[in-house]
Motif scaffolding. Structure first.
Motif, PDB file in Angstrom:
ATOM      1  N   SER A  14       0.858  -1.188   0.000  1.00  0.00           N
ATOM      2  CA  SER A  14       0.000   0.000   0.000  1.00  0.00           C
ATOM      3  C   SER A  14       0.893   1.235   0.000  1.00  0.00           C
ATOM      4  CB  SER A  14      -0.909   0.000   1.229  1.00  0.00           C
ATOM      5  OG  SER A  14      -1.853  -1.054   1.144  1.00  0.00           O
ATOM      6  N   ILE A  15       0.775   2.036  -1.052  1.00  0.00           N
ATOM      7  CA  ILE A  15       1.651   3.197  -1.236  1.00  0.00           C
ATOM      8  C   ILE A  15       0.884   4.486  -0.949  1.00  0.00           C
ATOM      9  CG2 ILE A  15       3.044   4.469  -2.925  1.00  0.00           C
ATOM     10  CD1 ILE A  15       4.205   1.728  -1.999  1.00  0.00           C
ATOM     11  N   ARG A  16       1.526   5.359  -0.147  1.00  0.00           N
ATOM     12  CA  ARG A  16       0.912   6.636   0.216  1.00  0.00           C
ATOM     13  C   ARG A  16       1.825   7.824  -0.102  1.00  0.00           C
ATOM     14  NH1 ARG A  16       0.579   3.130   4.355  1.00  0.00           N
ATOM     15  NH2 ARG A  16      -1.410   2.034   4.586  1.00  0.00           N
ATOM     16  N   LYS A  17       2.822   7.587  -0.937  1.00  0.00           N
ATOM     17  CA  LYS A  17       3.690   8.668  -1.425  1.00  0.00           C
ATOM     18  C   LYS A  17       3.808   8.499  -2.934  1.00  0.00           C
ATOM     19  CE  LYS A  17       6.608   9.009   2.735  1.00  0.00           C
ATOM     20  NZ  LYS A  17       7.998   8.869   3.248  1.00  0.00           N
ATOM     21  N   TYR A  18       3.317   9.500  -3.683  1.00  0.00           N
ATOM     22  CA  TYR A  18       3.249   9.386  -5.143  1.00  0.00           C
ATOM     23  C   TYR A  18       3.984  10.531  -5.840  1.00  0.00           C
ATOM     24  CZ  TYR A  18      -0.404   5.894  -4.374  1.00  0.00           C
ATOM     25  OH  TYR A  18      -1.097   4.783  -3.975  1.00  0.00           O
ATOM     26  N   THR A  19       4.523  10.218  -7.008  1.00  0.00           N
ATOM     27  CA  THR A  19       5.087  11.254  -7.877  1.00  0.00           C
ATOM     28  C   THR A  19       3.947  11.906  -8.660  1.00  0.00           C
ATOM     29  OG1 THR A  19       5.394   9.810  -9.806  1.00  0.00           O
ATOM     30  CG2 THR A  19       7.163   9.831  -8.137  1.00  0.00           C
ATOM     31  N   VAL A 126      -5.791  -3.463  -7.832  1.00  0.00           N
ATOM     32  CA  VAL A 126      -4.454  -3.212  -7.277  1.00  0.00           C
ATOM     33  C   VAL A 126      -3.463  -4.301  -7.702  1.00  0.00           C
ATOM     34  CG1 VAL A 126      -5.338  -1.860  -5.342  1.00  0.00           C
ATOM     35  CG2 VAL A 126      -4.892  -4.300  -5.017  1.00  0.00           C
ATOM     36  N   LEU A 127      -3.951  -5.522  -7.897  1.00  0.00           N
ATOM     37  CA  LEU A 127      -3.056  -6.593  -8.357  1.00  0.00           C
ATOM     38  C   LEU A 127      -2.615  -6.360  -9.799  1.00  0.00           C
ATOM     39  CD1 LEU A 127      -4.728  -9.752  -6.770  1.00  0.00           C
ATOM     40  CD2 LEU A 127      -2.653  -8.573  -6.007  1.00  0.00           C
ATOM     41  N   GLU A 128      -3.551  -5.963 -10.654  1.00  0.00           N
ATOM     42  CA  GLU A 128      -3.172  -5.665 -12.036  1.00  0.00           C
ATOM     43  C   GLU A 128      -2.274  -4.431 -12.088  1.00  0.00           C
ATOM     44  OE1 GLU A 128      -2.690  -5.725 -16.162  1.00  0.00           O
ATOM     45  OE2 GLU A 128      -3.100  -7.261 -14.644  1.00  0.00           O
ATOM     46  N   ALA A 129      -2.538  -3.446 -11.233  1.00  0.00           N
ATOM     47  CA  ALA A 129      -1.669  -2.266 -11.186  1.00  0.00           C
ATOM     48  C   ALA A 129      -0.231  -2.678 -10.870  1.00  0.00           C
ATOM     49  CB  ALA A 129      -2.184  -1.284 -10.142  1.00  0.00           C
ATOM     50  N   HIS A 130      -0.057  -3.516  -9.860  1.00  0.00           N
ATOM     51  CA  HIS A 130       1.306  -3.950  -9.514  1.00  0.00           C
ATOM     52  C   HIS A 130       1.937  -4.723 -10.660  1.00  0.00           C
ATOM     53  CE1 HIS A 130       4.660  -4.817  -6.886  1.00  0.00           C
ATOM     54  NE2 HIS A 130       4.611  -6.063  -7.317  1.00  0.00           N
ATOM     55  N   ASN A 131       1.149  -5.530 -11.332  1.00  0.00           N
ATOM     56  CA  ASN A 131       1.651  -6.277 -12.487  1.00  0.00           C
ATOM     57  C   ASN A 131       2.188  -5.344 -13.563  1.00  0.00           C
ATOM     58  OD1 ASN A 131       2.016  -8.753 -14.028  1.00  0.00           O
ATOM     59  ND2 ASN A 131       0.268  -8.097 -15.256  1.00  0.00           N
ATOM     60  N   LEU A 132       1.633  -4.133 -13.644  1.00  0.00           N
ATOM     61  CA  LEU A 132       2.049  -3.142 -14.649  1.00  0.00           C
ATOM     62  C   LEU A 132       3.116  -2.185 -14.113  1.00  0.00           C
ATOM     63  CD1 LEU A 132      -1.518  -2.249 -15.986  1.00  0.00           C
ATOM     64  CD2 LEU A 132       0.218  -3.614 -17.167  1.00  0.00           C
ATOM     65  N   ILE A 134       2.692  -0.235 -11.411  1.00  0.00           N
ATOM     66  CA  ILE A 134       1.998   0.948 -10.905  1.00  0.00           C
ATOM     67  C   ILE A 134       1.679   0.754  -9.429  1.00  0.00           C
ATOM     68  CG2 ILE A 134      -0.158   2.279 -11.082  1.00  0.00           C
ATOM     69  CD1 ILE A 134      -0.036   1.471 -14.139  1.00  0.00           C
ATOM     70  N   ALA A 135       1.924   1.766  -8.635  1.00  0.00           N
ATOM     71  CA  ALA A 135       1.675   1.702  -7.194  1.00  0.00           C
ATOM     72  C   ALA A 135       0.194   1.928  -6.914  1.00  0.00           C
ATOM     73  CB  ALA A 135       2.512   2.751  -6.469  1.00  0.00           C
ATOM     74  N   SER A 136      -0.255   1.450  -5.734  1.00  0.00           N
ATOM     75  CA  SER A 136      -1.680   1.549  -5.423  1.00  0.00           C
ATOM     76  C   SER A 136      -1.920   1.503  -3.920  1.00  0.00           C
ATOM     77  CB  SER A 136      -2.447   0.405  -6.094  1.00  0.00           C
ATOM     78  OG  SER A 136      -2.025  -0.843  -5.550  1.00  0.00           O
ATOM     79  N   CYS A 137      -3.138   1.839  -3.554  1.00  0.00           N
ATOM     80  CA  CYS A 137      -3.582   1.726  -2.162  1.00  0.00           C
ATOM     81  C   CYS A 137      -5.105   1.700  -2.164  1.00  0.00           C
ATOM     82  CB  CYS A 137      -3.079   2.912  -1.337  1.00  0.00           C
ATOM     83  SG  CYS A 137      -3.388   2.772   0.444  1.00  0.00           S
ATOM     84  N   LEU A 171      -6.342   4.041  -5.110  1.00  0.00           N
ATOM     85  CA  LEU A 171      -5.377   5.063  -5.513  1.00  0.00           C
ATOM     86  C   LEU A 171      -4.395   4.448  -6.488  1.00  0.00           C
ATOM     87  CD1 LEU A 171      -4.491   6.592  -2.007  1.00  0.00           C
ATOM     88  CD2 LEU A 171      -6.641   6.691  -3.276  1.00  0.00           C
ATOM     89  N   LEU A 172      -4.028   5.196  -7.526  1.00  0.00           N
ATOM     90  CA  LEU A 172      -3.121   4.691  -8.557  1.00  0.00           C
ATOM     91  C   LEU A 172      -2.097   5.752  -8.928  1.00  0.00           C
ATOM     92  CD1 LEU A 172      -5.863   3.132 -10.849  1.00  0.00           C
ATOM     93  CD2 LEU A 172      -4.257   1.834  -9.421  1.00  0.00           C
ATOM     94  N   GLY A 173      -0.854   5.326  -9.091  1.00  0.00           N
ATOM     95  CA  GLY A 173       0.209   6.244  -9.481  1.00  0.00           C
ATOM     96  C   GLY A 173       1.558   5.558  -9.424  1.00  0.00           C
ATOM     97  N   TYR A 174       2.606   6.348  -9.240  1.00  0.00           N
ATOM     98  CA  TYR A 174       3.981   5.812  -9.173  1.00  0.00           C
ATOM     99  C   TYR A 174       4.609   6.225  -7.853  1.00  0.00           C
ATOM    100  CZ  TYR A 174       3.286   4.694 -14.045  1.00  0.00           C
ATOM    101  OH  TYR A 174       2.787   4.171 -15.209  1.00  0.00           O
ATOM    102  N   VAL A 175       5.269   5.278  -7.228  1.00  0.00           N
ATOM    103  CA  VAL A 175       5.802   5.497  -5.888  1.00  0.00           C
ATOM    104  C   VAL A 175       6.869   6.592  -5.901  1.00  0.00           C
ATOM    105  CG1 VAL A 175       7.547   3.658  -6.099  1.00  0.00           C
ATOM    106  CG2 VAL A 175       6.741   4.358  -3.833  1.00  0.00           C
ATOM    107  N   ASP A 176       6.799   7.467  -4.927  1.00  0.00           N
ATOM    108  CA  ASP A 176       7.805   8.506  -4.729  1.00  0.00           C
ATOM    109  C   ASP A 176       8.808   7.974  -3.717  1.00  0.00           C
ATOM    110  OD1 ASP A 176       9.285  10.785  -4.507  1.00  0.00           O
ATOM    111  OD2 ASP A 176       7.713  11.995  -3.571  1.00  0.00           O
TER     112      ASP A 176
END
Length: 201
Positions: A14-19, A126-132, A134-137, A171-176
């Protein structure tokens, strides 16, 4: 080459810091498709998704999400030092933590299995996001967020049917920064029952 599904489950955090980097339309569509193919009660496909792919809108709804949190109902006061939540840091103003894209997962009101339907949908995404890559929460307080006057205005503007209510957000994005490592699993969480354990009637 696609990863094994169990590896994806073990790696995802679970990511809570995004670029500020936005998702591509192709990746977002794949994540949405994963949600639409989630298990759902009776195969009735009662859930629906509202995709907020606009940073200003995400920030407005994320602030509503924080404002409706009741700290008196919290079970604990600590989530993560590495990826702090609004529980850890009350100065955080948005429950969406700066993610560039957020999907609101809606389910049918008064349907017995609306919560499982919504969270199966969120988990698929969120599983498909990680497969790509991409970070999520997954964030809760969906119903509370849209019970506010501002929230109800959004539902009206988006033409969300009145028989639907929001159960959670993805939430979807890229980890900071550095992606968090896995935490050890707590022991004693599994009870295996075999035929020999069944008491005679």
């Amino acid at each position: 080459m696609s990863k094994d599904i169990l590896d994806i489950m073990k790696e995802r955090r679970s990511i809570r810091k995004y670029t500020d980097q936005k998702l591509s339309e192709e990746d977002l569509n794949r994540i949405i498709e994963a949600g639409l193919y989630a298990p759902n009660a009776g195969g009735a496909q009662r859930s629906m998704l509202v995709v907020m792919h606009d940073r200003e809108l995400v920030e407005k709804v994320g602030r509503l999400n924080v404002a409706c949190m009741d700290r008196d109902k919290l079970m604990g006061g600590y989530v993560s030092a590495e990826q702090p939540s609004i529980i850890d840091d009350p100065s955080i103003k948005s429950g969406f933590y700066g993610a560039p894209t957020v999907v609101a997962v809606f389910a049918q009101k008064d349907f017995l299995y609306n919560i499982p339907d919504a969270f199966c949908c969120a988990e698929n995404m969120v599983l498909e996001a990680h497969n790509l890559g991409i970070a999520s929460c997954i964030v809760a307080r969906g119903e509370e967020t849209f019970m506010t006057p501002e929230g109800m205005e959004f539902l009206k503007k988006w033409n969300v049917p009145q028989n639907m209510e929001c159960k959670c957000f993805v939430l979807l994005g890229y980890v900071d920064g550095k992606y968090p490592a896995a935490k050890p699993r707590r022991e004693g969480r599994v009870i295996l029952v075999t035929e020999s354990d069944i008491m005679p009637m």
